[in-house]
Design a protein around this motif. Structure first.
Motif, mmCIF file in Angstrom:
data_model
loop_
_atom_site.group_PDB
_atom_site.id
_atom_site.type_symbol
_atom_site.label_atom_id
_atom_site.label_comp_id
_atom_site.label_asym_id
_atom_site.label_seq_id
_atom_site.Cartn_x
_atom_site.Cartn_y
_atom_site.Cartn_z
ATOM 1 N N TRP A 110 -0.846 6.282 2.426
ATOM 2 C CA TRP A 110 -1.831 4.943 3.035
ATOM 3 C C TRP A 110 -1.071 4.106 3.519
ATOM 4 N N PHE A 111 -2.309 3.805 4.587
ATOM 5 C CA PHE A 111 -1.341 2.414 5.284
ATOM 6 C C PHE A 111 -2.083 0.993 5.176
ATOM 7 N N GLY A 112 -2.438 1.099 4.329
ATOM 8 C CA GLY A 112 -3.180 -0.041 4.078
ATOM 9 C C GLY A 112 -4.999 -0.667 4.785
ATOM 10 N N ASP A 113 -5.179 -1.614 4.366
ATOM 11 C CA ASP A 113 -7.018 -1.781 4.215
ATOM 12 C C ASP A 113 -6.480 -2.910 6.369
ATOM 13 N N LEU A 114 -6.409 -1.538 7.313
ATOM 14 C CA LEU A 114 -5.993 -2.074 8.077
ATOM 15 C C LEU A 114 -7.324 -3.508 8.839
ATOM 16 N N ASN A 115 -8.462 -2.292 9.149
ATOM 17 C CA ASN A 115 -9.278 -3.824 9.693
ATOM 18 C C ASN A 115 -10.010 -4.404 8.543
ATOM 19 N N PRO A 131 0.692 -0.810 -0.229
ATOM 20 C CA PRO A 131 0.025 0.482 -0.312
ATOM 21 C C PRO A 131 0.893 1.060 0.065
ATOM 22 N N ASN A 132 0.538 2.269 -0.197
ATOM 23 C CA ASN A 132 1.070 2.916 -0.830
ATOM 24 C C ASN A 132 0.577 4.677 -0.561
ATOM 25 N N GLU A 133 -0.268 5.266 -2.195
ATOM 26 C CA GLU A 133 -1.039 5.890 -1.267
ATOM 27 C C GLU A 133 -2.530 5.929 -1.810
#
Length: 477
Positions: free
Chosen positions: A151-156, A23-25
């Motif tokens: 963007w840190f990614g889809d954490l949930n 994940p980047n942006e």
């Protein structure tokens, strides 16, 4: 124009050397929106021909006026931006132009078998609504997003970008901060042609022609919100055109971070900038008219199309105040359609038994493509040309096609013809499209392991259409 993006969001990933997606942006959009623009164009042309016994003058003058504006419109109301009504906007400029044209034809010999020609012409670009709408329209259709967030990614794992999954904005496009210079000039082209034609024998003529064009009054979106002094040099290791680190073609590419105090302060002024693009070419032509059952037209063109690199609608150049774009590699070089050599032959032969045969031979230089280098900087993902445009080219195109047909008269009101066509007869597989982004693989083994699934600089992604054989029957009545 209507513009909608699913969930008003696009996600950007980078690819690690192992092939994993990281994940980047997040690109945020001001959708849904309907963009409206208006433009008025009035043009007139007058021409005349003055003829003397051996000289003819062709004179012309074109006048044009362009004026446009943005009516009241609405946009937003999705994930990131509220619904807003925007008032009418007048960009503050219009164009009036007078374009002269003059040509002269001289019969060098009384029998008109030797003719010389020369001309000078001016052309001005049409104004399109994108010229002002893309700059000052607050209801902008911006395909790269209006705001960019880390963007840190889809954490949930809920399939939605939540507020805790993004960082502070790394870039923000603010149309209301943009402007257009009131003295922006209408892009102009000046053209000079010279030609000489001679009929050698009956039905056989040769000619040579020279064309020179200058493209001036090009424009750029100059970022007046971020001065050149706000950029900080940042050198990066460049794996080079082989995409493998630690080899002989490695180097260093310098990109420029925007100082933290200026991030998101972008404000663009569309204005005329220095930078001329030039085209020059010479064409040699042999023309054998139909006689003795055959005809032939052959030509060779040498040309060069270079100078300021134009993109967008064709007359836009890079921002000279942004050091990421101001390098010679990004500003200057061969333009996208530069084709140094072009050789073509078209012929027809009336063979025995009423069979007509046609041929088409083309040998064309490959078009230039870039080697690009990308890194994520303070202001977001930044891509530059790593080398001068023209350093790399698509494969030379060699195409040979044949066609044969025969007509059968069935009745005075009915006929049938059969034909066969052979395209790309020698089945060349010349590469015409190439991936351009430089990768950085730790070893040749890692590179080879990823080649089948990873885009990398120099990988062929488009080849010429393979050999095609067609047979057909036509019935006419």
């Amino acid at each position: 124009d209507e513009f909608r993006i699913f969930q008003d969001t696009r996600l950007r990933y980078t690819q690690s050397s192992s092939g994993a997606l990281v994940p980047n942006e997040v690109l945020a959009y001001n959708t849904p929106l309907t963009q409206e623009t208006h433009i008025k164009n009035i043009a007139a042309f007058v021409q005349d021909r003055i003829t003397y016994p051996r000289v003819t003058l062709n004179l012309g003058l074109r006048y044009a006026i362009y004026d446009g504006y943005l009516p009241e419109q609405e946009g937003g109301g999705g994930r990131w931006f509220p619904r807003v009504t925007y008032p009418k906007i007048d960009p503050g400029f219009n164009w009036h132009s007078f374009a002269p044209r003059i040509g002269v034809v001289w019969k060098v010999t009384e029998d008109a078998k030797t003719v010389a020609k020369a001309s000078y012409s001016q052309y001005y670009e049409h104004m399109y609504t994108t010229l002002f709408a893309d700059v000052v329209n607050p209801n902008i259709i911006r395909t790269t997003g209006v705001v960019t967030y880390p963007w840190f990614g889809d954490l949930n794992n809920n399939g939605i970008v939540d507020d805790n999954e993004i960082g502070p904005a790394s870039s923000r496009f603010t149309p209301t901060a943009n402007s257009i210079a009131s003295d922006i000039k209408e892009p102009r082209t000046d053209e000079v042609t010279l030609g000489f034609q001679r009929e050698l024998i009956s039905n056989l003529a040769v000619s040579v022609g020279w064309v020179q064009r200058w493209y001036t009054h090009n424009y750029s979106d100059v970022n007046v919100g971020i001065p050149t002094t706000a950029y900080i040099a940042h050198p990066f290791a460049d794996a080079g055109p082989d995409n493998i680190t630690g080899t002989g073609d490695d180097g260093t590419t310098v990109l420029y971070d925007v100082a933290a105090a200026f991030v998101g302060k972008d404000a663009f002024r569309r204005q005329t900038v220095d930078g001329t693009t030039r085209y020059k070419g010479v064409e040699l032509t042999v023309n054998k008219r139909m006689s003795n059952h055959w005809q032939l037209l052959g030509s060779y063109v040498w040309s060069r199309y270079d100078g300021a690199i134009m993109f967008g609608d064709g007359r836009q150049v890079e921002d000279p105040t942004n050091p990421n774009l101001a390098s010679d590699a990004n500003r200057l070089g061969r333009n996208a359609t530069d084709q140094p050599h072009s050789f073509k032959v078209i012929g027809a032969y009336e063979a025995p038994w009423g069979i007509n045969v046609g041929l088409n031979l083309q040998m064309l230089s490959g078009l230039p493509y870039d080697r690009q280098f990308r890194r994520t900087l303070t202001q977001g993902s930044t891509t530059v040309r790593a080398e001068q445009r023209g350093t790399y080219r698509a494969d030379t195109l060699r195409l040979f096609s044949l066609k044969a047909d025969k007509l059968f008269e069935l009745h005075r009101h009915a006929r049938i013809s059969v034909f066969g066509e052979f395209h790309n007869l020698f089945n060349t597989n010349a590469g015409q499209g190439f991936d351009t982004l430089t990768q950085a693989f730790a070893s040749e083994a890692a590179f080879h392991a990823a080649q089948a699934t990873t885009a990398y600089f120099g990988r062929v992604n488009t080849i010429i259409t393979p050999r095609i054989v067609k047979f057909g029957v036509r019935f006419g009545f």
